[in-house]
Design a protein around this motif. Structure first.
Motif, PDB file in Angstrom:
ATOM      1  N   LEU A   4     -13.183 -22.016 -56.311  1.00  0.00           N
ATOM      2  CA  LEU A   4     -12.254 -21.999 -55.176  1.00  0.00           C
ATOM      3  C   LEU A   4     -12.474 -23.149 -54.197  1.00  0.00           C
ATOM      4  O   LEU A   4     -11.530 -23.643 -53.586  1.00  0.00           O
ATOM      5  CB  LEU A   4     -12.358 -20.669 -54.436  1.00  0.00           C
ATOM      6  CG  LEU A   4     -11.922 -19.441 -55.240  1.00  0.00           C
ATOM      7  CD1 LEU A   4     -12.145 -18.175 -54.438  1.00  0.00           C
ATOM      8  CD2 LEU A   4     -10.457 -19.558 -55.645  1.00  0.00           C
ATOM      9  N   LEU A   5     -13.740 -23.562 -54.007  1.00  0.00           N
ATOM     10  CA  LEU A   5     -14.025 -24.655 -53.080  1.00  0.00           C
ATOM     11  C   LEU A   5     -13.858 -25.988 -53.797  1.00  0.00           C
ATOM     12  O   LEU A   5     -14.516 -26.228 -54.810  1.00  0.00           O
ATOM     13  CB  LEU A   5     -15.462 -24.546 -52.545  1.00  0.00           C
ATOM     14  CG  LEU A   5     -15.714 -23.559 -51.412  1.00  0.00           C
ATOM     15  CD1 LEU A   5     -17.193 -23.488 -51.100  1.00  0.00           C
ATOM     16  CD2 LEU A   5     -14.952 -23.947 -50.166  1.00  0.00           C
ATOM     17  N   PRO A   6     -13.014 -26.883 -53.295  1.00  0.00           N
ATOM     18  CA  PRO A   6     -12.844 -28.191 -53.952  1.00  0.00           C
ATOM     19  C   PRO A   6     -14.085 -29.063 -53.779  1.00  0.00           C
ATOM     20  O   PRO A   6     -14.804 -28.953 -52.769  1.00  0.00           O
ATOM     21  CB  PRO A   6     -11.636 -28.793 -53.223  1.00  0.00           C
ATOM     22  CG  PRO A   6     -11.593 -28.095 -51.906  1.00  0.00           C
ATOM     23  CD  PRO A   6     -12.137 -26.725 -52.125  1.00  0.00           C
ATOM     24  N   LYS A  11     -10.347 -31.990 -49.040  1.00  0.00           N
ATOM     25  CA  LYS A  11      -9.192 -31.323 -49.640  1.00  0.00           C
ATOM     26  C   LYS A  11      -9.016 -29.917 -49.065  1.00  0.00           C
ATOM     27  O   LYS A  11      -9.991 -29.206 -48.835  1.00  0.00           O
ATOM     28  CB  LYS A  11      -9.355 -31.240 -51.157  1.00  0.00           C
ATOM     29  CG  LYS A  11      -9.085 -32.554 -51.867  1.00  0.00           C
ATOM     30  CD  LYS A  11      -9.078 -32.363 -53.365  1.00  0.00           C
ATOM     31  CE  LYS A  11      -8.732 -33.668 -54.081  1.00  0.00           C
ATOM     32  NZ  LYS A  11      -8.740 -33.504 -55.547  1.00  0.00           N
ATOM     33  N   PRO A  12      -7.776 -29.495 -48.840  1.00  0.00           N
ATOM     34  CA  PRO A  12      -7.529 -28.148 -48.306  1.00  0.00           C
ATOM     35  C   PRO A  12      -7.670 -27.078 -49.384  1.00  0.00           C
ATOM     36  O   PRO A  12      -7.596 -27.368 -50.582  1.00  0.00           O
ATOM     37  CB  PRO A  12      -6.081 -28.226 -47.816  1.00  0.00           C
ATOM     38  CG  PRO A  12      -5.455 -29.258 -48.690  1.00  0.00           C
ATOM     39  CD  PRO A  12      -6.531 -30.274 -48.987  1.00  0.00           C
ATOM     40  N   TYR A  13      -7.895 -25.860 -48.960  1.00  0.00           N
ATOM     41  CA  TYR A  13      -7.897 -24.702 -49.857  1.00  0.00           C
ATOM     42  C   TYR A  13      -7.556 -23.477 -49.019  1.00  0.00           C
ATOM     43  O   TYR A  13      -7.613 -23.521 -47.782  1.00  0.00           O
ATOM     44  CB  TYR A  13      -9.242 -24.533 -50.569  1.00  0.00           C
ATOM     45  CG  TYR A  13     -10.401 -24.226 -49.639  1.00  0.00           C
ATOM     46  CD1 TYR A  13     -10.741 -22.914 -49.317  1.00  0.00           C
ATOM     47  CD2 TYR A  13     -11.165 -25.249 -49.081  1.00  0.00           C
ATOM     48  CE1 TYR A  13     -11.786 -22.629 -48.450  1.00  0.00           C
ATOM     49  CE2 TYR A  13     -12.213 -24.975 -48.224  1.00  0.00           C
ATOM     50  CZ  TYR A  13     -12.522 -23.670 -47.914  1.00  0.00           C
ATOM     51  OH  TYR A  13     -13.567 -23.384 -47.056  1.00  0.00           O
ATOM     52  N   ASP A  14      -7.214 -22.396 -49.666  1.00  0.00           N
ATOM     53  CA  ASP A  14      -6.805 -21.175 -48.966  1.00  0.00           C
ATOM     54  C   ASP A  14      -8.012 -20.241 -48.820  1.00  0.00           C
ATOM     55  O   ASP A  14      -8.521 -19.708 -49.806  1.00  0.00           O
ATOM     56  CB  ASP A  14      -5.686 -20.481 -49.742  1.00  0.00           C
ATOM     57  CG  ASP A  14      -5.005 -19.388 -48.918  1.00  0.00           C
ATOM     58  OD1 ASP A  14      -5.585 -18.961 -47.900  1.00  0.00           O
ATOM     59  OD2 ASP A  14      -3.899 -18.965 -49.303  1.00  0.00           O
ATOM     60  N   ASP A  17      -8.169 -16.708 -50.416  1.00  0.00           N
ATOM     61  CA  ASP A  17      -8.610 -16.527 -51.808  1.00  0.00           C
ATOM     62  C   ASP A  17     -10.083 -16.114 -51.859  1.00  0.00           C
ATOM     63  O   ASP A  17     -10.476 -15.284 -52.680  1.00  0.00           O
ATOM     64  CB  ASP A  17      -8.413 -17.821 -52.604  1.00  0.00           C
ATOM     65  CG  ASP A  17      -6.940 -18.133 -52.848  1.00  0.00           C
ATOM     66  OD1 ASP A  17      -6.128 -17.188 -52.796  1.00  0.00           O
ATOM     67  OD2 ASP A  17      -6.619 -19.308 -53.079  1.00  0.00           O
ATOM     68  N   GLN A  57      -9.192 -21.011 -41.628  1.00  0.00           N
ATOM     69  CA  GLN A  57      -8.249 -21.338 -42.702  1.00  0.00           C
ATOM     70  C   GLN A  57      -8.310 -22.840 -42.941  1.00  0.00           C
ATOM     71  O   GLN A  57      -8.159 -23.629 -42.020  1.00  0.00           O
ATOM     72  CB  GLN A  57      -6.836 -20.913 -42.314  1.00  0.00           C
ATOM     73  CG  GLN A  57      -5.746 -21.285 -43.298  1.00  0.00           C
ATOM     74  CD  GLN A  57      -5.949 -20.709 -44.691  1.00  0.00           C
ATOM     75  OE1 GLN A  57      -6.773 -21.218 -45.458  1.00  0.00           O
ATOM     76  NE2 GLN A  57      -5.213 -19.656 -45.004  1.00  0.00           N
ATOM     77  N   ARG A  58      -8.518 -23.261 -44.187  1.00  0.00           N
ATOM     78  CA  ARG A  58      -8.698 -24.677 -44.469  1.00  0.00           C
ATOM     79  C   ARG A  58      -7.448 -25.382 -44.983  1.00  0.00           C
ATOM     80  O   ARG A  58      -7.459 -26.582 -45.175  1.00  0.00           O
ATOM     81  CB  ARG A  58      -9.850 -24.872 -45.450  1.00  0.00           C
ATOM     82  CG  ARG A  58     -11.235 -24.879 -44.804  1.00  0.00           C
ATOM     83  CD  ARG A  58     -11.327 -25.879 -43.657  1.00  0.00           C
ATOM     84  NE  ARG A  58     -10.875 -27.208 -44.040  1.00  0.00           N
ATOM     85  CZ  ARG A  58     -11.672 -28.157 -44.509  1.00  0.00           C
ATOM     86  NH1 ARG A  58     -12.971 -27.924 -44.650  1.00  0.00           N
ATOM     87  NH2 ARG A  58     -11.195 -29.332 -44.831  1.00  0.00           N
ATOM     88  N   LYS A  59      -6.380 -24.657 -45.229  1.00  0.00           N
ATOM     89  CA  LYS A  59      -5.163 -25.354 -45.644  1.00  0.00           C
ATOM     90  C   LYS A  59      -4.336 -25.713 -44.414  1.00  0.00           C
ATOM     91  O   LYS A  59      -4.471 -25.098 -43.348  1.00  0.00           O
ATOM     92  CB  LYS A  59      -4.355 -24.495 -46.614  1.00  0.00           C
ATOM     93  CG  LYS A  59      -3.701 -23.270 -46.008  1.00  0.00           C
ATOM     94  CD  LYS A  59      -2.869 -22.534 -47.057  1.00  0.00           C
ATOM     95  CE  LYS A  59      -2.139 -21.343 -46.439  1.00  0.00           C
ATOM     96  NZ  LYS A  59      -1.328 -20.620 -47.441  1.00  0.00           N
TER      97      LYS A  59
END
Length: 262
Positions: A4-6, A11-14, A17, A57-59
Motif C-alpha cells: 500500500l505504501l509507495p 507519491k500519494p496513496y489512500d 486502504d 490522508q496522503r492523496k
C-alpha cells in the motif's frame, strides 16, 4: 499491507486502504467525511475494542469550493475537524489511535488569514489535554509541528511506534539541507571565502547525507523518541494489547481543554 505504501515518498496513496486493514471487518464510521479531507477521523473497532482513529490522508483532495489540498498537510478545516473529533472521543471515553504521515501545517498568508493558527492551536490543545489512552504510529513522514498535532512523543501517548518507512525531523531532508546550506554559505562569505558551484554541490551532498541519516526511525529509536520499530502487520496486535493494558487503569481525570475559540 506491504503493497500500500509507495516506494517514492512523494507519491500519494489512500490512507483509508491502510485503516481498513487494521479495523474489524475493514469498517470505519467516518466523522465529517466531506469536510477537512486531509485528515481522516472516524470510529472503528480493533480486535473488539472501540477506537477513535485520527490519520493523515496522503492523496490530493478537493474541498467543496474546488480548492485542491495536498496530502499529508494539515489545513484549517482538517485541524478544526480533528480537534472536535478528539474532544468527542474524550467525552465518550474512547481511546485514540493516531496514524502519522504528516509534513506539517499549511503555511502562507492565505492560510493564516483563513485561521490556520487558531484551528491548529485548537487541535494541539485537544491532543495535549486528552485523558483517554493515546496510541501513535508513524507510518511515513512526521515533520515539524505536524508531529505534535498528531500526538508525537511530547504529548505522552501510551505507546508510540514507527514503521520502517518512517521519517522524523523538523523538516524534510531536502528542505533542511538547503536551509543549512544557506547558513553555511553565509558563514563562509563572512570569512571572505568564495564558493564555486562544485563546492556548493559538495556541501549540499554532505549536509543532505548527514541529515537524512538522522531522519531514520533507527536514529529515533536509539534515542527513545519512539518505543520501537515494528513490522506493519504487528500494528493491529499492538493497538489491541495496548488498550487491554490501559483498561486496567480506568480514566479518572476529567477532560478539561479550557476555553477554545471557535
Amino acid at each position: 499491507m506491504y503493497g500500500l505504501l509507495p516506494e517514492d515518498r512523494e507519491k500519494p496513496y489512500d490512507m483509508l486502504d491502510i485503516i481498513r486493514r487494521l479495523t474489524d471487518a475493514s469498517e470505519i464510521e467516518e466523522y465529517k467525511a466531506l469536510y477537512g479531507k486531509s485528515i481522516i477521523c472516524g470510529l472503528a473497532r480493533i480486535d473488539g475494542w472501540a477506537v477513535g482513529i485520527v490519520a493523515n490522508q496522503r492523496k490530493v483532495v478537493k474541498t467543496k469550493t474546488g480548492e485542491m489540498q495536498f496530502g499529508g498537510v494539515i489545513y484549517s478545516d482538517s485541524a478544526d475537524k480533528a480537534a472536535r473529533f478528539i474532544m468527542n472521543c474524550n467525552q465518550k471515553n474512547i481511546p485514540l489511535v493516531f496514524l502519522q504521515d504528516v509534513t506539517g501545517f499549511m503555511v502562507g498568508s492565505r492560510s493564516e488569514q483563513g485561521g490556520i493558527i487558531k484551528d491548529g492551536a485548537k487541535m494541539v490543545n485537544a491532543v495535549a489535554n486528552s485523558v483517554v489512552p493515546k496510541f501513535t504510529f508513524i507510518l511515513g513522514n512526521s515533520y515539524g509541528a505536524g508531529n505534535y498535532a498528531m500526538c508525537g512523543k511530547a504529548y505522552d501517548p501510551r505507546l508510540i511506534f514507527a514503521w520502517p518507512t518512517a521519517r522524523m525531523g523538523v523538516m524534510g531532508g531536502s528542505q533542511a539541507a538547503k536551509t543549512l546550506l544557506q547558513i553555511e554559505e553565509s558563514a563562509l562569505k563572512k570569512q571572505g571565502t568564495s564558493i564555486t558551484p562544485e563546492r556548493e554541490q559538495e556541501l549540499l551532498r554532505k549536509i543532505t547525507s548527514g541529515y537524512d541519516a538522522q531522519l531514520t526511525p533507527w536514529y529515533a529509536a536509539a534515542r527513545l523518541w519512539v518505543d520501537g520499530i515494528i513490522d506493519p502487520l504487528e500494528t493491529r496486535r499492538i493497538i489491541s494489547e495496548g488498550i487491554s493494558a490501559a483498561n486496567h487503569a480506568p480514566v479518572e481525570k476529567r477532560f478539561n481543554p479550557g476555553i477554545i475559540q471557535t
